[in-house]
Scaffold this active site. Structure first.
Site, PDB file in Angstrom:
ATOM      1  N   GLU A  84      19.087 -11.905 -21.817  1.00 42.29           N
ATOM      2  CA  GLU A  84      18.531 -10.675 -21.273  1.00 42.29           C
ATOM      3  C   GLU A  84      19.571 -10.077 -20.338  1.00 42.29           C
ATOM      4  OE1 GLU A  84      14.710  -9.241 -18.515  1.00 42.29           O
ATOM      5  OE2 GLU A  84      14.875 -11.339 -19.153  1.00 42.29           O
ATOM      6  N   LEU A  85      19.919  -8.835 -20.569  1.00 41.49           N
ATOM      7  CA  LEU A  85      20.824  -8.100 -19.686  1.00 41.49           C
ATOM      8  C   LEU A  85      19.972  -7.085 -18.942  1.00 41.49           C
ATOM      9  CD1 LEU A  85      23.755  -7.547 -22.197  1.00 41.49           C
ATOM     10  CD2 LEU A  85      23.549  -9.320 -20.446  1.00 41.49           C
TER      11      LEU A  85
END
Length: 134
Positions: free
Chosen positions: A120-121
Site C-alpha cells: 500500500e502506497l
C-alpha cells in the site's frame, strides 16, 4: 516498557535480486549490505532485511513465507507515486481509496511486489476537526 518506533522488519522473498530491483528501481529505496553480505532495503529511518526463502538467517520467523506480507509505505505525493508506477509498468490493483492510518487518514493505492506481497502506497491527509471554530 513502551515501544517507540519500528527499526526494521524482515521480508522473506523467493529472489533477493528481483526484490532489490523492484524496491530500489520502482519504489526508490536504497540497497544496503551489512553483516557479511546480508542485504536490506533502506528508506527514511527504517530498513527491511531480506531473507531468501529456505535460507533464512537465525533466529527467524516460525513460518517464513514469501508473499505473505502486507506493508504500507507513506509517500509525499500519491500522484507522483501513481505516475512512477505507470512509468514502470506496475499495475495498480486498487485505488486511489481512502483508508485510516496510524496517525492520519490516508489516500492509498495497492500494488504487488514480485513475491505477491500487498504493498500500500499512502499519502497522509490533513485531519479535519469538526466544529472547531475560533
Amino acid at each position: 516498557m513502551r515501544i517507540e518506533a519500528l527499526d526494521h522488519l524482515v521480508l522473506t522473498v523467493a529472489d533477493i535480486d528481483e526484490t532489490v530491483g523492484f524496491y530500489c528501481g520502482v519504489l526508490g529505496m536504497e540497497e544496503v549490505v551489512f553483516g557479511g553480505g546480508r542485504r536490506a532495503l533502506h528508506f527514511g529511518a527504517q530498513k527491511i532485511n531480506l531473507h531468501k526463502a529456505g535460507a533464512e538467517f537465525s533466529p527467524a520467523a516460525r513460518k517464513p513465507t514469501a508473499g505473505s506480507g502486507d506493508l504500507c509505505f507513506l509517500v509525499s505525493s500519491l500522484e507522483a507515486a501513481i505516475a512512477r508506477l505507470k512509468e514502470a509498468g506496475v499495475e495498480i490493483e486498487e485505488g486511489p481509496v481512502s483508508r485510516t492510518g496510524a496517525q492520519s487518514p490516508l489516500r492509498s493505492v495497492y500494488i504487488r511486489d514480485p513475491d505477491g506481497n500487498l504493498i500500500e502506497l499512502s499519502e497522509p491527509q490533513a485531519v479535519v476537526i469538526a466544529g472547531g471554530g475560533a
